[in-house]
Design an enzyme around this catalytic site. Structure first.
Site, PDB file in Angstrom:
ATOM      1  N   ASN A   1     -10.682   1.135   1.815  1.00 26.97           N
ATOM      2  CA  ASN A   1      -9.163   1.005   1.514  1.00 26.97           C
ATOM      3  C   ASN A   1      -8.796   0.800   0.361  1.00 26.97           C
ATOM      4  O   ASN A   1      -8.984  -0.463   0.226  1.00 26.97           O
ATOM      5  CB  ASN A   1      -8.685  -0.275   2.809  1.00 26.97           C
ATOM      6  CG  ASN A   1      -6.923  -0.006   2.738  1.00 26.97           C
ATOM      7  OD1 ASN A   1      -6.733   0.595   1.643  1.00 26.97           O
ATOM      8  ND2 ASN A   1      -6.278  -0.838   3.741  1.00 26.97           N
TER       9      ASN A   1
ATOM     10  N   CYS B   1       0.947  -1.072   0.094  1.00 30.00           N
ATOM     11  CA  CYS B   1       0.190   0.382  -0.202  1.00 30.00           C
ATOM     12  C   CYS B   1       0.843   0.785  -0.403  1.00 30.00           C
ATOM     13  O   CYS B   1       0.720   2.269  -0.170  1.00 30.00           O
ATOM     14  CB  CYS B   1      -0.693   0.004   1.323  1.00 30.00           C
ATOM     15  SG  CYS B   1      -1.696  -1.332   1.037  1.00 30.00           S
TER      16      CYS B   1
ATOM     17  N   HIS C   1      -2.502   7.338   5.006  1.00 32.69           N
ATOM     18  CA  HIS C   1      -3.287   5.572   4.624  1.00 32.69           C
ATOM     19  C   HIS C   1      -3.889   5.017   5.377  1.00 32.69           C
ATOM     20  O   HIS C   1      -3.830   4.594   6.509  1.00 32.69           O
ATOM     21  CB  HIS C   1      -2.074   4.604   4.353  1.00 32.69           C
ATOM     22  CG  HIS C   1      -2.674   3.615   3.560  1.00 32.69           C
ATOM     23  ND1 HIS C   1      -3.411   3.273   2.708  1.00 32.69           N
ATOM     24  CD2 HIS C   1      -2.221   1.962   4.036  1.00 32.69           C
ATOM     25  CE1 HIS C   1      -3.348   1.931   2.953  1.00 32.69           C
ATOM     26  NE2 HIS C   1      -3.443   1.035   3.684  1.00 32.69           N
TER      27      HIS C   1
ATOM     28  N   HIS D   1      12.514   0.897   4.952  1.00 27.40           N
ATOM     29  CA  HIS D   1      12.142   0.020   4.598  1.00 27.40           C
ATOM     30  C   HIS D   1      13.002  -0.939   5.640  1.00 27.40           C
ATOM     31  O   HIS D   1      13.993  -1.528   5.753  1.00 27.40           O
ATOM     32  CB  HIS D   1      12.907  -0.656   3.113  1.00 27.40           C
ATOM     33  CG  HIS D   1      12.416  -2.088   2.340  1.00 27.40           C
ATOM     34  ND1 HIS D   1      12.162  -3.470   2.729  1.00 27.40           N
ATOM     35  CD2 HIS D   1      11.999  -2.162   0.910  1.00 27.40           C
ATOM     36  CE1 HIS D   1      11.511  -4.080   1.988  1.00 27.40           C
ATOM     37  NE2 HIS D   1      11.664  -3.633   1.098  1.00 27.40           N
TER      38      HIS D   1
ATOM     39  N   HIS E   1     -13.988   5.673   5.835  1.00 23.86           N
ATOM     40  CA  HIS E   1     -15.224   5.392   5.195  1.00 23.86           C
ATOM     41  C   HIS E   1     -16.251   5.532   4.777  1.00 23.86           C
ATOM     42  O   HIS E   1     -17.075   4.296   4.091  1.00 23.86           O
ATOM     43  CB  HIS E   1     -16.272   6.434   6.525  1.00 23.86           C
ATOM     44  CG  HIS E   1     -17.694   6.179   6.751  1.00 23.86           C
ATOM     45  ND1 HIS E   1     -18.500   7.369   5.862  1.00 23.86           N
ATOM     46  CD2 HIS E   1     -17.893   6.000   7.908  1.00 23.86           C
ATOM     47  CE1 HIS E   1     -19.782   6.956   6.531  1.00 23.86           C
ATOM     48  NE2 HIS E   1     -19.031   6.566   7.619  1.00 23.86           N
TER      49      HIS E   1
ATOM     50  N   HIS F   1      -1.302  20.392   6.495  1.00 29.00           N
ATOM     51  CA  HIS F   1      -2.700  19.600   6.019  1.00 29.00           C
ATOM     52  C   HIS F   1      -1.978  18.095   6.336  1.00 29.00           C
ATOM     53  O   HIS F   1      -0.995  17.874   5.958  1.00 29.00           O
ATOM     54  CB  HIS F   1      -3.224  19.222   4.829  1.00 29.00           C
ATOM     55  CG  HIS F   1      -3.208  20.411   4.884  1.00 29.00           C
ATOM     56  ND1 HIS F   1      -4.651  21.271   5.313  1.00 29.00           N
ATOM     57  CD2 HIS F   1      -3.524  21.771   4.048  1.00 29.00           C
ATOM     58  CE1 HIS F   1      -4.935  22.320   4.630  1.00 29.00           C
ATOM     59  NE2 HIS F   1      -4.237  22.893   3.951  1.00 29.00           N
TER      60      HIS F   1
END
Length: 546
Positions: A477, A260, A444, A339, A473, A440
């Site tokens: 995802n 993702c 994810h 990573h 919502h 802002h």
């Protein structure tokens, strides 16, 4: 038995499962105790080696902090001792050189300035982006999702009940989108269904992007596509080139298996390609194919992705042409990638494999929250010196130095922390206020529990996570594209003003945690086309009603 440090990372929850319908305990209420891992408490734990890495940047620039005030004082004292007439006379005498000397001076000055500007990295501008919104006939509520799963005949009642419980606590609403093929009795994880879904969302997003930006597909010089689990041959990037008949010398890349957080990895690759190729456009496409990743088995850790992942796709247009500054929305400031794949637990916490019945699925480990927390801690510690005000960095470094010199409880492994019961001399590490660095935040939208833990451990307020919670919502995802649906939410609310900084934070399998920082080059008007166009007024109220 778990040790004291291990127990601190566990949380328990007693869940009422209702009255037992059958079996020896029929008619009796049943309860189950859930034990979950929390994110490491960042207020109690800072990994020292990553702090040293990040603060190398601060210390390496310390000479300027020392010499500049001294030079200013000396210059002020020298100038202040002269009258105005003496000052002008001195300047005129110093400037009275012959023509050759003056010309040579200006030649060296022009050459130096030219080398400086030519050696600087090219600014990368975000012209615009588009997020695909599927058609309303693909919209499902949580109850309709369970009925689709039941109609497929692939799940027993226990598996359906488990998915219902996950959905009810997921933070996902009743208007997300899924392919209808997941309710068919046959196998929906086929190449045909995967290609059909990918084509629908990709071309929908790209058509909107090219129309909004008034750019022809043949003008694009770099194309980067990322999709973690669906990687056909020819690739998705080749499918785009074929569909739009793009030019033959396009630099085309297809990223697979990167989870993702791959959207920011795609940005990083596109940035590097634009730095090496002047006067160019780059397009970054991020998606995941829900139908191809659908798991029809009964392994509970593999059923979790079914409940969260939904249809979606984003397409972003980048440019390194300086004249595009006038029409761009944002300028790319920083990308920081972390990573943790060298650690075995991190590597296997999100793992594609077959279950005991040889059905392929994506297994989610119980270690996910803890592993993600350590990756996030590494990432933000490295990002901090690049974005935080000097006052915050100084407070953080001073507190860390005090802990090392005067016996504060260090946490070289990230597991220790300060406890008032340990003694009065123990000092907590100072956690910088990241709200001072960004206006802002786009995190994810993985799940409600992940967003809750991040909000608590990083000291964010409810409003800071509004875009992430609203996206989860409304759209679920959507994997690597979710951070763009969140930015679209902020734009639809009319909140992005000139000079505002936007932090996009994504994490995924590997385990990876990546950050991208943008600065708005102008006030962003409410978009005419947006996935939020007809529902933005319902948020954030819809979250509380949910």
């Amino acid at each position: 038995m778990a040790g004291k440090g291990e127990q601190a990372l566990l949380s328990t929850e007693i869940v009422n499962r209702g009255v037992e319908a059958s079996g020896p305990d029929a008619g009796s209420p049943t309860f189950v105790v859930r034990v979950r891992r929390r994110l490491p408490d960042f207020l109690q734990s800072v990994n020292l080696k990553y702090v040293r890495l990040g603060y190398h940047y601060l210390i390496s620039h310390g000479i300027y902090l020392v010499t500049i005030p001294v030079l200013v004082l000396v210059f002020s004292a020298e100038v202040g001792s002269l009258s105005r007439e003496e000052l002008w006379r001195k300047v005129w005498e110093e400037a009275s050189y012959d023509l050759v000397t003056v010309l040579a001076f200006f030649a060296v000055l022009v050459f130096t300035i030219s080398v400086y500007f030519m050696s600087r990295p090219r600014p990368i501008y975000l012209i615009d982006f588009a997020c695909y919104r599927p058609s309303d006939d693909l919209k499902v509520s949580k109850e309709e999702f369970i009925e689709l799963a039941r109609s497929s005949g692939k799940f027993d009642e226990e598996s359906l009940a488990f998915q219902r419980r996950i959905l009810n606590s997921s933070g996902i609403g009743d208007e997300t989108y899924v392919p209808r093929c997941i309710g068919s009795p046959g196998n929906c994880a086929t190449m045909k269904e995967g290609r059909a879904e990918a084509a629908t969302v990709i071309f929908g997003a790209l058509d909107e992007l090219f129309e909004k930006c008034r750019v022809r597909p043949k003008d694009v010089g770099v194309l980067v596509v990322n999709c973690s689990l669906f990687n056909p041959t020819p690739s998705l990037s080749a499918m785009i080139v074929n569909h739009y008949k793009m030019r033959g010398n396009i630099l085309s890349y297809n990223l697979g298996g990167m989870g993702c957080s791959a959207g920011i990895i795609g940005l990083d690759l596109a940035r590097d390609m634009l730095q090496a190729n002047s006067n160019n456009y780059a397009v970054v496409v991020s998606l995941e194919a829900v139908s191809f990743t659908w798991y029809p088995g009964r392994n509970r850790s593999m059923l979790i992705p079914n409940c969260f992942f939904r249809m979606g796709c984003s397409a972003v247009l980048l440019s390194n042409r300086r004249r595009d500054f006038r029409r761009a929305k944002y300028r790319l400031e920083h990308i920081v990638r972390t990573h943790k794949g060298g650690d075995d637990r991190s590597f296997r916490c999100v793992y594609q494999e077959e279950d005991e019945n040889r059905i392929k699925g994506l297994a989610i480990s119980r270690d996910l929250m803890e592993v993600g927390g350590h990756a996030l801690k590494t990432n933000i510690t490295t990002l901090g010196p690049l974005v935080l005000p000097f006052s915050e960095q100084l407070l953080f470094f001073a507190t860390l130095l005090y802990r090392q010199l005067f016996g504060g409880s260090g946490s070289g492994s990230g597991g220790g922390g300060s406890n008032p019961a340990d003694g009065a001399g123990v000092t907590k590490p100072y956690i910088p206020n990241y709200r001072l660095a960004f206006e802002h935040l786009c995190v994810h939208a993985a799940s409600k529990s992940v967003l809750d833990e991040l909000e608590k451990n990083l000291g964010f307020r409810d409003g800071d996570m509004e875009a992430s919670r609203s996206t989860l919502h409304r759209f679920g995802n959507t994997s690597s594209s979710s951070i763009w649906y969140e930015l679209a939410y902020l734009e639809s609310k009319g909140r992005v003003r000139r000079g505002d900084r936007v932090w996009q934070l994504a994490f995924g399998s590997g385990f990876k945690c990546n950050s991208a920082v943008w600065r708005a080059v102008r006030r962003v008007k409410k978009p005419v086309r947006s996935p939020w166009i007809d529902c933005i007024d319902r948020y954030p109220a819809a979250l509380h009603n949910h």
